[in-house]
Design a protein around this motif. Structure first.
Motif, PDB file in Angstrom:
ATOM      1  N   ASN A 119       0.977  -1.390   0.163  1.00  0.00           N
ATOM      2  CA  ASN A 119       0.068   0.242  -0.011  1.00  0.00           C
ATOM      3  C   ASN A 119       0.954   1.297   0.164  1.00  0.00           C
ATOM      4  O   ASN A 119       1.871   1.555   0.603  1.00  0.00           O
ATOM      5  CB  ASN A 119      -0.738   0.043   1.236  1.00  0.00           C
ATOM      6  CG  ASN A 119      -1.947   0.997   1.264  1.00  0.00           C
ATOM      7  OD1 ASN A 119      -1.539   2.235   1.502  1.00  0.00           O
ATOM      8  ND2 ASN A 119      -3.142   0.816   1.215  1.00  0.00           N
ATOM      9  N   HIS A 121       0.509   4.351   0.788  1.00  0.00           N
ATOM     10  CA  HIS A 121       0.561   5.272   2.056  1.00  0.00           C
ATOM     11  C   HIS A 121       1.416   4.401   3.089  1.00  0.00           C
ATOM     12  O   HIS A 121       1.606   5.473   4.096  1.00  0.00           O
ATOM     13  CB  HIS A 121      -1.024   5.389   2.558  1.00  0.00           C
ATOM     14  CG  HIS A 121      -1.636   6.007   1.614  1.00  0.00           C
ATOM     15  ND1 HIS A 121      -1.731   7.506   1.487  1.00  0.00           N
ATOM     16  CD2 HIS A 121      -2.567   5.541   0.621  1.00  0.00           C
ATOM     17  CE1 HIS A 121      -2.377   7.719   0.577  1.00  0.00           C
ATOM     18  NE2 HIS A 121      -3.091   6.710  -0.162  1.00  0.00           N
ATOM     19  N   HIS A 138      -0.410   6.215  12.612  1.00  0.00           N
ATOM     20  CA  HIS A 138      -0.918   6.653  11.206  1.00  0.00           C
ATOM     21  C   HIS A 138      -2.645   6.227  11.106  1.00  0.00           C
ATOM     22  O   HIS A 138      -3.394   7.071  10.917  1.00  0.00           O
ATOM     23  CB  HIS A 138      -0.311   6.016  10.172  1.00  0.00           C
ATOM     24  CG  HIS A 138      -0.807   6.491   8.767  1.00  0.00           C
ATOM     25  ND1 HIS A 138      -0.274   7.380   7.911  1.00  0.00           N
ATOM     26  CD2 HIS A 138      -2.062   6.152   8.160  1.00  0.00           C
ATOM     27  CE1 HIS A 138      -1.157   7.591   6.780  1.00  0.00           C
ATOM     28  NE2 HIS A 138      -2.241   6.885   6.844  1.00  0.00           N
ATOM     29  N   THR A 218      -7.226   2.389   2.424  1.00  0.00           N
ATOM     30  CA  THR A 218      -6.893   3.364   3.505  1.00  0.00           C
ATOM     31  C   THR A 218      -7.628   3.737   4.271  1.00  0.00           C
ATOM     32  O   THR A 218      -7.355   3.876   5.592  1.00  0.00           O
ATOM     33  CB  THR A 218      -5.902   4.213   2.570  1.00  0.00           C
ATOM     34  OG1 THR A 218      -5.105   3.493   1.649  1.00  0.00           O
ATOM     35  CG2 THR A 218      -4.989   4.936   3.552  1.00  0.00           C
ATOM     36  N   HIS A 219      -8.762   4.328   3.633  1.00  0.00           N
ATOM     37  CA  HIS A 219      -9.668   5.285   4.628  1.00  0.00           C
ATOM     38  C   HIS A 219     -11.012   4.713   4.801  1.00  0.00           C
ATOM     39  O   HIS A 219     -11.690   3.860   3.898  1.00  0.00           O
ATOM     40  CB  HIS A 219     -10.041   6.569   3.665  1.00  0.00           C
ATOM     41  CG  HIS A 219      -8.928   7.366   3.760  1.00  0.00           C
ATOM     42  ND1 HIS A 219      -8.346   8.170   4.609  1.00  0.00           N
ATOM     43  CD2 HIS A 219      -8.284   7.671   2.367  1.00  0.00           C
ATOM     44  CE1 HIS A 219      -7.084   8.829   4.053  1.00  0.00           C
ATOM     45  NE2 HIS A 219      -7.387   8.606   2.533  1.00  0.00           N
TER      46      HIS A 219
END
Length: 385
Positions: A119, A121, A138, A218-219
């Motif tokens: 990923n 990020h 994070h 991710t979100h």
């Protein structure tokens, strides 16, 4: 007169003899030596080598445990593993064990998937323990505590049938391949564990794919399970792929390859450690005192050591296949084969690329497998199987 006395003595002798015959059996039972090798009714010369009897304290020399042993088999009953009752109870015990184990390590599991799948990020956090802590930070900043359990609902839907099927299949296969002690070999143990793992992963793999894709997002606000399932089926996230159920089996073959060493080694090491802890040398300190049914249960520390070591060795054996599987699950190149993906991974950092996140894997898998086996054995104990 003498005849009368003789007759009276004979009558007294008969009465004493009759009393002795009635009382002696009772007295003999009370004064019976505990060292005599008298077997309970349920144990015969023919079943002394049964693995279930052996693991509950009967050795292979047709003897009961030593009198100083804290094991108690007076009311032991041999469990019939071929009954529907046993299958259902062992499946339920396995499912509960899987749910507890996965819930325990869910935060680590998500971070490991983010590392394995590359990923963007989280690339900066890979490769160090400090990076692991920064990845935790994070996720907590972006999504809060719930972010650590993103995709966990899909995990729970998958893990209950997965773990249940795995433990059911292992118990049945072990009973088939190892019906008695003379059939007990390392190879048969490995085969039983490997086939159990293959059976469970074949039936639950689509749920695992959904879980990985949920964890990869991710979100958290973008992670919705129903639209994701539709996208996978319609192949809208894949290039040059047709819609269909086959999209839920992307990365399936390396999963099957990896499951052979993973499940095989896990069950093999766990059973081997049980043998060690139940040996005469360690039995007094490692085996929990038996209940009324005589079932042998390891102490908590011994069971956790067995499961932890099983998790570490199985993870090491299967980790390269897991890396290939994760990459195939999230790649948009649907026609990429296992070998092609392995070559691409090798080009990144050589052989090290196949062990990215292994330290996290140890931190995750060791407590997970230890918890899984521990809960399973406790559930079997409570369910009397």
């Amino acid at each position: 007169m003498n005849d009368d006395n003789d007759s009276l003595n004979k009558k007294k002798s008969i009465k004493v003899s009759y009393k002795n015959e009635t009382i002696n059996p009772f007295l003999n039972n009370l004064t019976q030596s505990t060292n005599q090798n008298i077997l309970p009714n349920h144990i015969t010369k023919s079943n002394l080598h049964d693995p279930d009897l052996i693991q509950h304290g009967i050795d292979s020399n047709d003897k009961l445990p030593n009198s100083n042993s804290n094991l108690n088999i007076r009311n032991f009953h041999q469990v019939d593993k071929n009954t529907l009752n046993y299958v259902l109870k062992s499946g339920f015990a396995g499912g509960v064990a899987g749910v507890c184990a996965k819930s325990l390590i869910a935060p680590l599991d998500r971070i490991k998937i983010l590392f394995q799948t590359g990923n963007p990020h989280f690339l900066q956090y890979r490769g160090s323990m400090n990076g692991l802590l920064r990845a935790f930070h994070h996720i907590s900043v972006v999504d809060g505590f719930r972010g650590f359990y993103q995709g966990h609902s899909a995990t729970l839907i998958r893990i209950f049938p997965y773990a249940g099927i795995k433990f059911i299949t292992y118990e049945q296969l072990r009973n088939f391949f190892i019906p008695s002690q003379q059939y007990e070999t390392h190879f048969r143990r490995l085969v039983s564990g490997s086939l159990a793992g293959l059976s469970s992963v074949f039936l639950t793999y689509p749920l695992d794919l959904v879980r990985v894709k949920m964890a990869y997002i991710t979100h958290r606000k973008d992670a919705h399970i129903i639209p994701l399932i539709k996208n996978i089926y319609n192949s809208s996230d894949c290039a040059n792929s047709k819609k269909g159920i086959h999209n839920f089996y992307r990365g399936f073959m390396p999963t099957m390859y990896g499951m052979i060493p993973y499940a095989g080694v896990a069950f093999f090491v766990h059973d081997a450690m049980h043998d060690i802890f139940k040996s005469p040398l360690l039995r007094d300190i490692a085996v929990y005192e038996q209940k009324e049914n005589g079932q042998a249960l390891l102490n908590t520390w011994a069971e956790l050591v067995s499961g932890g070591l099983a998790g570490m060795l199985s993870q090491t054996a299967a980790y390269p296949f897991e890396i290939i599987r994760r990459r195939l699950q999230v790649t948009k190149m649907s026609k990429l084969s296992c070998l092609s993906m392995a070559k691409l991974i090798y080009k990144e950092q050589g052989i090290k690329s196949f062990y990215v996140g292994l330290s996290i894997g140890y931190i995750k898998v060791m407590p997970m497998v230890a918890c899984s086996f521990y809960i399973y054995e406790q559930m079997k104990w409570l369910l009397h199987i």
